[in-house]
Design an enzyme around this catalytic site. Structure first.
Site, PDB file in Angstrom:
ATOM      1  N   ASP A 250      -9.063  24.650  17.357  1.00 32.45           N
ATOM      2  CA  ASP A 250      -8.649  26.243  17.155  1.00 32.45           C
ATOM      3  C   ASP A 250      -9.594  27.120  18.148  1.00 32.45           C
ATOM      4  OD1 ASP A 250      -8.228  28.557  15.853  1.00 32.45           O
ATOM      5  OD2 ASP A 250      -8.257  27.767  13.728  1.00 32.45           O
ATOM      6  N   HIS A 251      -9.005  27.870  18.784  1.00 33.56           N
ATOM      7  CA  HIS A 251      -9.611  28.774  19.626  1.00 33.56           C
ATOM      8  C   HIS A 251     -10.197  30.028  19.022  1.00 33.56           C
ATOM      9  CE1 HIS A 251     -11.141  29.485  23.676  1.00 33.56           C
ATOM     10  NE2 HIS A 251      -9.872  29.753  24.330  1.00 33.56           N
ATOM     11  N   ARG A 252      -9.887  30.280  17.732  1.00 32.72           N
ATOM     12  CA  ARG A 252     -10.844  31.235  17.071  1.00 32.72           C
ATOM     13  C   ARG A 252     -12.211  30.814  16.801  1.00 32.72           C
ATOM     14  NH1 ARG A 252      -6.572  31.819  12.121  1.00 32.72           N
ATOM     15  NH2 ARG A 252      -6.912  29.545  12.269  1.00 32.72           N
TER      16      ARG A 252
ATOM     17  N   ILE B 289     -13.525  27.487  18.079  1.00 29.25           N
ATOM     18  CA  ILE B 289     -14.165  26.736  19.231  1.00 29.25           C
ATOM     19  C   ILE B 289     -13.637  27.252  20.438  1.00 29.25           C
ATOM     20  CG2 ILE B 289     -14.191  24.453  19.996  1.00 29.25           C
ATOM     21  CD1 ILE B 289     -13.664  23.572  17.178  1.00 29.25           C
TER      22      ILE B 289
END
Length: 592
Positions: A564-566, A568
């Site tokens: 999850d780019h939010r 990591i």
């Protein structure tokens, strides 16, 4: 010394046995008097059984799926007053509550057309009102029968329309209190002339539901006479029946033709009628397809203004639970907050074209198969996760040549014990070590906060004939390789047999999806919300690897880490995957 009382199923009417579909308390819970304990369901009604007094649950005697009847022990209540036998759920309930079918028949009898009953009673002086209505035709008003101790209940569903032909015992409406929902059946066969109630009305014993035109050759005469002729005077009623019979017979014949015309008009109007259950119209749902939820959950949803038709149930048989309603509200609030502002005005919201409607049969032969329940549930979750989580996938490889040799050696050593060590057991152990080094991967988003978990419950995707499920290994950090191998084998077997309990698929902090036994080189696994990362594993293969002086054949395992780019960033994901590869290449590092 505290009293221990057995709480039993009270009188539940004419049902021999009903199924327990929900257990609302657990051992050790402190409950109040009248708090709901279980929900039971028959083919006609679902109801919640309340506690007769306050106390602490000492032991539960039933579980979901059990069949119970009057007198079945639900639980043992500690610290309760021994007042149940004379309380609301005991013998008093039996004495105060007459049998439902008898009450319905009595109410229907008392509500039959007055003139119709008089004609028949004057003919023989003995027939009851309902028998007279059935015998000679005419109209009858169907009313709410005895519904127990409830002062009034709400109409939540109207199951018939004006002009419908109904049979005796066919359900007409569904009513609901804060403890039970039930269907009210018709006491007669006939045609619905007019409806007296609508969805949302409050009704009680004796409230008129509808007017029914009773099937019979003289039905039209009685309907006309009941609506058009005033009641006879007392003097007329006291005359001998033989003196009044002739005029009444003439009137019946005169009204017969009018009845036929009215019947044709009713049939014409029936084609253009609209559903009385207007509240369901927006969902295009059949009248008998209300969302599956207990009365207390329906009440809870109404208080919050939630349309249950839009809530997906997570309970048995897709039953909607209170937690499902709360989650729906949380998502709605979060969605409305995210959807406001300039981004929405500029088209930042997710707006896509409608799904194309295609008649595939015109292109060739087709076969339609219903999705399994697991695929329906997992499909909706996967779609939500893919749309709402910004996925990025990092691909890497791990040299597992030495680890594979160790796995084969362990299998030989434990062959007699019946333990088969798979690569999944090593992967779980290595992932736990990587999660301990990079704790943001063992976390969940909660609004603007990141919840870092101090426990390590690892889920693994299991392929079953009905679809994909994810059993969870709890406290994987406290188990060795052989323990993990045994537990994964047991859970995978239960998954294939469809015997996994909900608790065995909950609480995961990180997931592994392995296609190693099938094939592939890389793929993008979808994150299992509310987790923030998932590891995909493809099939290992022998590859030439340069060791500084020559190429050596090494067994390489592809690793695909979706995150999850939010939460990591790319650098952290690359470090996590590289560290995981190092652990798998030299498993001794886990001991460090």
């Amino acid at each position: 010394m505290s009293n221990v009382v057995e709480v039993k199923v009270p009188d539940i009417g004419d049902f021999d046995s009903v199924e327990v579909i929900e257990v609302l308390v657990a051992e050790g819970d402190t409950i109040e008097a009248e708090q709901s304990l279980i929900t039971v369901e028959s083919d006609k009604a679902s109801m919640e059984i309340p506690a007769p007094s306050a106390g602490k649950v000492k032991s539960l005697k039933i579980k979901v799926g059990d069949k119970v009847q009057e007198g079945s022990v639900i639980l043992e209540l500690e610290g309760a007053e021994q007042s149940q036998p004379s309380g609301k759920n005991g013998d008093k309930a039996k004495e105060d509550k007459p049998e439902a079918p008898k009450a319905e028949k009595a109410d229907a009898s008392s509500s039959s057309s007055g003139d119709t009953a008089k004609v028949e009673a004057q003919g023989n002086g003995q027939a009851s009102g309902q028998e007279a209505t059935s015998a000679a035709g005419g109209s009858a008003t169907v009313v709410i029968p005895d519904i127990g101790d409830f002062d009034e209940v709400e109409v939540i569903e109207v199951l018939v329309n004006e002009g419908d032909t109904v049979e005796a015992e066919q359900s007409l409406i569904t009513v609901e209190s804060d403890k039970a929902s039930m269907e009210i059946p018709s006491s007669e066969s006939g045609t619905v002339k007019s409806l007296k109630v609508k969805v949302g009305d409050k009704v009680s014993k004796g409230t008129e539901i509808l007017e029914l035109a009773i099937s019979g050759s003289a039905g039209g005469a009685k309907a006309a006479k009941s609506s058009g002729k005033p009641d006879s005077s007392p003097d007329t009623e006291n005359q001998p029946a033989s003196k009044q019979q002739a005029p009444q017979q003439q009137e019946i014949q005169q009204q017969a033709s009018d009845s036929d015309e009215k019947s044709l008009a009713d049939q014409s109007a029936q084609v253009q009628r609209t559903s009385p259950t207007q509240v369901l119209e927006e969902d295009n749902r059949p009248l008998r397809d209300l969302p599956h939820a207990s009365p207390s959950v329906r009440k809870f949803a109404r208080e919050l203004g939630v349309n249950l038709a839009h809530v997906k149930g997570s309970g048995p048989k897709n039953r909607i639970l209170a937690d499902d309603v709360r989650q729906f509200v949380k998502q709605a609030v979060a969605g409305s907050g995210a959807g406001t502002g300039t981004a929405s005005a500029a088209g930042g919201g997710l707006q896509v074209l409608d799904w194309p409607k295609v008649d595939f049969a015109k292109f060739g032969p087709i076969e339609t198969k219903a999705l399994s329940r697991i695929k329906k549930l997992s499909g909706a979750n996967l779609h939500r996760n893919w749309v709402m989580i910004p996925h990025v996938t990092n691909n890497d490889e791990a040299d597992i040549t030495d680890l594979e040799a160790l796995r084969k050696q362990l299998n030989k050593e434990n062959e007699k014990a019946g333990v088969k060590v798979t690569m999944l057991a090593f992967l779980i152990k290595a992932c736990v070590a990587a999660l301990q080094k990079f704790p943001e991967f063992n976390a969940s988003l909660d609004g603007d906060n990141l919840v870092l978990k101090q426990y390590y419950h690892i889920g693994f995707a299991a392929d079953t004939p009905n679809g994909l499920v994810v059993p969870v290994i709890r406290d994987a950090d406290q188990k060795g390789i052989l323990d993990l191998a045994k537990e994964t084998a047991e859970l995978a077997s239960k998954a294939r047999d469809g015997k996994l309990s909900p608790s065995q698929m909950q609480g995961g902090t990180f997931s592994i999806s392995s296609l190693g036994g099938i094939g592939g080189t890389d793929f993008t696994p979808i994150i299992n919300a509310p987790e923030v990362a998932i590891l995909g594993v493809s099939r290992s293969s022998m590859q030439p690897v340069w060791d500084g002086s020559a190429f050596q054949p090494r067994l390489m395992l592809p690793l695909s880490l979706s995150y999850d780019h939010r939460v990591i960033d790319g650098a952290a994901a690359a470090r996590f995957n590289a560290y995981l590869g190092q652990l798998l290449s030299d498993f001794r590092r886990i001991a460090l």
